[in-house]
Each structure stands twice: as C-alpha cells, then as structure tokens.
Motif scaffolding. Structure first.
Motif, PDB file in Angstrom:
ATOM      1  N   GLY A 104       0.844  -1.081   0.170  1.00 24.97           N
ATOM      2  CA  GLY A 104       0.056  -0.160  -0.502  1.00 24.97           C
ATOM      3  C   GLY A 104       0.970   1.184  -0.227  1.00 24.97           C
ATOM      4  N   MET A 105       0.251   1.717  -0.726  1.00 19.83           N
ATOM      5  CA  MET A 105       1.380   3.188  -1.132  1.00 19.83           C
ATOM      6  C   MET A 105       0.659   4.449  -0.949  1.00 19.83           C
ATOM      7  SD  MET A 105       4.079   2.207  -2.426  1.00 19.83           S
ATOM      8  CE  MET A 105       4.948   3.288  -2.682  1.00 19.83           C
ATOM      9  N   ALA A 106       1.194   5.429   0.131  1.00 17.49           N
ATOM     10  CA  ALA A 106      -0.424   6.391   0.255  1.00 17.49           C
ATOM     11  C   ALA A 106       0.366   7.653  -0.667  1.00 17.49           C
ATOM     12  CB  ALA A 106       0.606   6.893   1.668  1.00 17.49           C
ATOM     13  N   ALA A 107      -1.159   8.003  -1.102  1.00 24.18           N
ATOM     14  CA  ALA A 107      -0.570   9.121  -2.163  1.00 24.18           C
ATOM     15  C   ALA A 107      -1.043  10.118  -1.709  1.00 24.18           C
ATOM     16  CB  ALA A 107      -1.082   7.759  -3.651  1.00 24.18           C
ATOM     17  N   GLU A 108      -0.350  11.251  -1.850  1.00 26.94           N
ATOM     18  CA  GLU A 108      -1.306  12.606  -1.267  1.00 26.94           C
ATOM     19  C   GLU A 108      -2.275  13.281  -2.577  1.00 26.94           C
ATOM     20  OE1 GLU A 108      -1.640  13.970   1.467  1.00 26.94           O
ATOM     21  OE2 GLU A 108       0.350  12.464   2.505  1.00 26.94           O
ATOM     22  N   ASP A 109      -1.280  13.072  -3.796  1.00 29.30           N
ATOM     23  CA  ASP A 109      -1.985  13.377  -5.269  1.00 29.30           C
ATOM     24  C   ASP A 109      -2.532  11.677  -5.462  1.00 29.30           C
ATOM     25  OD1 ASP A 109      -2.701  14.466  -7.480  1.00 29.30           O
ATOM     26  OD2 ASP A 109      -1.438  15.356  -8.328  1.00 29.30           O
ATOM     27  N   TYR A 110      -4.107  11.546  -5.434  1.00 27.92           N
ATOM     28  CA  TYR A 110      -3.750  10.320  -5.748  1.00 27.92           C
ATOM     29  C   TYR A 110      -4.318  10.223  -7.812  1.00 27.92           C
ATOM     30  CZ  TYR A 110      -7.177   6.441  -7.148  1.00 27.92           C
ATOM     31  OH  TYR A 110      -8.058   4.594  -7.133  1.00 27.92           O
ATOM     32  N   GLY A 111      -4.675  11.217  -8.177  1.00 25.16           N
ATOM     33  CA  GLY A 111      -4.466  10.730  -9.340  1.00 25.16           C
ATOM     34  C   GLY A 111      -2.866  10.941 -10.438  1.00 25.16           C
ATOM     35  N   ALA A 112      -1.900  11.547  -9.780  1.00 25.60           N
ATOM     36  CA  ALA A 112      -0.142  12.258 -10.258  1.00 25.60           C
ATOM     37  C   ALA A 112       0.325  10.464 -10.130  1.00 25.60           C
ATOM     38  CB  ALA A 112       0.186  12.864  -9.079  1.00 25.60           C
ATOM     39  N   ALA A 113       0.081   9.036  -9.022  1.00 20.36           N
ATOM     40  CA  ALA A 113       0.216   8.002  -8.044  1.00 20.36           C
ATOM     41  C   ALA A 113      -0.150   7.165  -9.659  1.00 20.36           C
ATOM     42  CB  ALA A 113      -0.242   8.129  -7.264  1.00 20.36           C
ATOM     43  N   LEU A 114      -1.913   7.478  -9.945  1.00 22.02           N
ATOM     44  CA  LEU A 114      -1.837   6.665 -10.645  1.00 22.02           C
ATOM     45  C   LEU A 114      -1.310   6.480 -12.174  1.00 22.02           C
ATOM     46  CD1 LEU A 114      -6.167   6.465 -10.484  1.00 22.02           C
ATOM     47  CD2 LEU A 114      -4.636   5.031  -9.795  1.00 22.02           C
ATOM     48  N   GLU A 115      -1.320   8.115 -12.603  1.00 17.99           N
ATOM     49  CA  GLU A 115      -0.089   8.159 -13.716  1.00 17.99           C
ATOM     50  C   GLU A 115       1.078   7.672 -13.867  1.00 17.99           C
ATOM     51  OE1 GLU A 115       1.107  12.757 -15.765  1.00 17.99           O
ATOM     52  OE2 GLU A 115      -0.531  12.234 -15.206  1.00 17.99           O
ATOM     53  N   HIS A 116       1.508   7.526 -12.401  1.00 12.22           N
ATOM     54  CA  HIS A 116       2.992   7.413 -12.486  1.00 12.22           C
ATOM     55  C   HIS A 116       3.290   5.949 -12.329  1.00 12.22           C
ATOM     56  CE1 HIS A 116       6.788   6.398 -10.118  1.00 12.22           C
ATOM     57  NE2 HIS A 116       6.634   5.802 -10.210  1.00 12.22           N
ATOM     58  N   TYR A 117       2.247   4.519 -11.721  1.00 14.98           N
ATOM     59  CA  TYR A 117       2.552   3.190 -12.330  1.00 14.98           C
ATOM     60  C   TYR A 117       1.543   3.440 -13.065  1.00 14.98           C
ATOM     61  CZ  TYR A 117       3.147   3.397  -7.123  1.00 14.98           C
ATOM     62  OH  TYR A 117       4.026   3.191  -6.267  1.00 14.98           O
ATOM     63  N   ALA A 118       0.554   3.890 -13.465  1.00 14.17           N
ATOM     64  CA  ALA A 118       0.553   3.323 -15.411  1.00 14.17           C
ATOM     65  C   ALA A 118       1.806   3.999 -16.392  1.00 14.17           C
ATOM     66  CB  ALA A 118      -0.709   4.411 -16.109  1.00 14.17           C
ATOM     67  N   SER A 119       2.614   5.249 -16.574  1.00 12.03           N
ATOM     68  CA  SER A 119       3.441   5.637 -16.825  1.00 12.03           C
ATOM     69  C   SER A 119       4.512   4.205 -17.008  1.00 12.03           C
ATOM     70  CB  SER A 119       3.710   6.425 -16.911  1.00 12.03           C
ATOM     71  OG  SER A 119       4.758   6.906 -15.965  1.00 12.03           O
ATOM     72  N   ALA A 120       4.048   3.381 -16.175  1.00 17.22           N
ATOM     73  CA  ALA A 120       5.771   2.779 -15.605  1.00 17.22           C
ATOM     74  C   ALA A 120       5.392   1.370 -16.724  1.00 17.22           C
ATOM     75  CB  ALA A 120       5.826   2.445 -14.449  1.00 17.22           C
ATOM     76  N   GLY A 121       3.958   1.505 -16.915  1.00 17.37           N
ATOM     77  CA  GLY A 121       3.668   0.590 -18.106  1.00 17.37           C
ATOM     78  C   GLY A 121       2.405  -0.797 -17.265  1.00 17.37           C
ATOM     79  N   PHE A 122       2.342  -0.315 -16.162  1.00 13.22           N
ATOM     80  CA  PHE A 122       1.425  -1.254 -15.189  1.00 13.22           C
ATOM     81  C   PHE A 122       0.330  -0.943 -14.989  1.00 13.22           C
ATOM     82  CE2 PHE A 122       5.094  -1.104 -11.879  1.00 13.22           C
ATOM     83  CZ  PHE A 122       5.807  -2.123 -12.653  1.00 13.22           C
ATOM     84  N   GLU A 123      -0.756  -2.298 -15.458  1.00 17.73           N
ATOM     85  CA  GLU A 123      -2.148  -1.999 -15.728  1.00 17.73           C
ATOM     86  C   GLU A 123      -3.084  -1.920 -14.101  1.00 17.73           C
ATOM     87  OE1 GLU A 123      -6.297  -4.860 -17.348  1.00 17.73           O
ATOM     88  OE2 GLU A 123      -3.890  -5.565 -17.061  1.00 17.73           O
ATOM     89  N   LEU A 124      -3.892  -1.046 -14.149  1.00 14.68           N
ATOM     90  CA  LEU A 124      -4.962  -0.615 -13.426  1.00 14.68           C
ATOM     91  C   LEU A 124      -6.168  -1.774 -13.087  1.00 14.68           C
ATOM     92  CD1 LEU A 124      -6.043   1.461 -11.001  1.00 14.68           C
ATOM     93  CD2 LEU A 124      -6.812   2.242 -12.665  1.00 14.68           C
ATOM     94  N   ALA A 125      -5.920  -2.391 -12.369  1.00 16.35           N
ATOM     95  CA  ALA A 125      -6.831  -3.829 -11.571  1.00 16.35           C
ATOM     96  C   ALA A 125      -7.928  -3.529 -11.798  1.00 16.35           C
ATOM     97  CB  ALA A 125      -5.668  -4.880 -11.968  1.00 16.35           C
ATOM     98  N   TYR A 126      -8.074  -3.050 -10.592  1.00 21.51           N
ATOM     99  CA  TYR A 126      -9.329  -2.956  -9.980  1.00 21.51           C
ATOM    100  C   TYR A 126      -9.123  -1.148  -9.248  1.00 21.51           C
ATOM    101  CZ  TYR A 126     -12.067  -3.629  -5.324  1.00 21.51           C
ATOM    102  OH  TYR A 126     -12.642  -3.580  -4.666  1.00 21.51           O
ATOM    103  N   GLU A 127     -10.667  -0.351  -9.373  1.00 17.66           N
ATOM    104  CA  GLU A 127     -10.069   0.961  -8.400  1.00 17.66           C
ATOM    105  C   GLU A 127     -11.651   0.391  -7.490  1.00 17.66           C
ATOM    106  OE1 GLU A 127      -9.693   5.209  -9.786  1.00 17.66           O
ATOM    107  OE2 GLU A 127     -10.570   3.698 -11.026  1.00 17.66           O
ATOM    108  N   ALA A 128     -11.676   1.473  -6.232  1.00 18.29           N
ATOM    109  CA  ALA A 128     -12.920   1.184  -5.589  1.00 18.29           C
ATOM    110  C   ALA A 128     -12.482   2.835  -5.074  1.00 18.29           C
ATOM    111  CB  ALA A 128     -12.874   0.421  -4.504  1.00 18.29           C
TER     112      ALA A 128
END
Length: 182
Positions: A104-128
């Motif tokens: 679990g990674m605590a992100a102050e900027d949720y959108g930036a964190a999603l972008e960070h991992y997506a740009s690393a080539g990881f797939e967003l598998a689940y969101e809630a």
C-alpha cells in the motif's frame, strides 16, 4: 536508483505504508499474526462492499472482510473475500493461495500516483471508493514485484484513521486483540 546507487523516491508514487495479505480465514490469520509477529490490536470490518468498484474495467461488487493492525510502524492488512466474484483478491488466491497480496502506497495526489504507475507500464486492475470517501487503485505489477501495488488516496481522514490504529498498537497490552469497525 541513480548511477551512484543511492535511492531517490518519486513523490508522485506515494510512500510505502502497508503490507497486505489475502487469507481464507481472517480470524485465524489475525490470531497467528498476533501470536507470532505481535501485530495488534486488529481493527476488523467483518463484511463490507465498497460503493463503487471496478475490476479490469468492469463494475463489480466484491464483498470483503478487512482487518488492519500494526507492529511498530508497519501496518498489516488482511483481506478475506466473502464471495466468488472475479477480483484482484481471487486472482492471487487462485494463482498462489493465501499470502502476500499488495504493497500500500499513500498518495497525497491520487491522480498523479495513478499516472506514475500507468506510465511505468502497469495495468490498473481494480479501483474502489473506500472508507472516508478515499479511493484506492490496484496495479498489476506483472512480475516486476512479488505483489501488486495499491495506491491509497491519503485524505486527512485516512491519515487520521491510520494514525489511530498505529497509536492503539503503541504500548498495547494484548487486551482486546480484535476491535470491530463499521
């Protein structure tokens, strides 16, 4: 890592605050982790269905039991899926059985964190949407790490909740090892 070998964390990735495990029996796993690792007290939500969930791009309504507890400054999360819906939890249980599920990674900027991992080539598998209206997003690390990455939108209410769990663990005398949450 830079060429000199020092580590420079990327702020948009969030900071590591949690190690999470999937289990088939949350009560026995809490008991064993308390006995063997000193984790506790546990804050348990016996059954929950988050209001908005998507799994691999499709709406879902996975039911879960979730427990969180601390040993020192490390938070441990236990997750037991209570139904048979397809999910990131079921994926890991089917692939490897009970055990490590995500970091679990605590992100102050949720959108930036999603972008960070997506740009690393990881797939967003689940969101809630979870407690206090915070959002979480799980990334399939495709073997780059031994577990998925969960981005946790670290709202003030989330930080307060985690701090309360951590404070309860400091000086804990073993009484009340499981504390229900609603």
């Amino acid at each position: 890592m830079d060429p000199a070998g020092s580590f420079s964390p990327v702020a948009s990735a969030g900071r590591l605050v949690q190690t999470a495990f999937v289990t088939l029996d949350i009560h026995s796993t809490m008991k064993e982790m308390t006995r063997r690792l000193g984790v506790g007290p546990w804050f348990l939500r016996e059954r929950g269905v988050f209001p908005r969930q998507s799994y691999r791009g499709k709406p879902t309504s996975t039911a879960l039991a979730i427990a969180m507890g601390y040993a020192g400054d490390m938070q441990f999360e236990l997750i037991q899926q209570l139904d048979d819906t397809p999910s990131v939890y079921r994926e890991i249980l089917d692939r490897t059985g009970p055990g490590l599920h995500h970091f679990g990674m605590a992100a102050e900027d949720y959108g930036a964190a999603l972008e960070h991992y997506a740009s690393a080539g990881f797939e967003l598998a689940y969101e809630a949407e979870v407690a206090n209206g915070a959002r979480v997003g799980y990334f399939d690390t495709k073997g780059a790490l031994p577990a998925m990455i969960e981005v946790i939108e670290f709202l003030p209410a989330t930080a307060k909740m985690f701090a309360g769990f951590r404070e309860a663990a400091r000086g804990w005398d073993g009484q009340g090892p499981v504390r229900p949450r609603t």
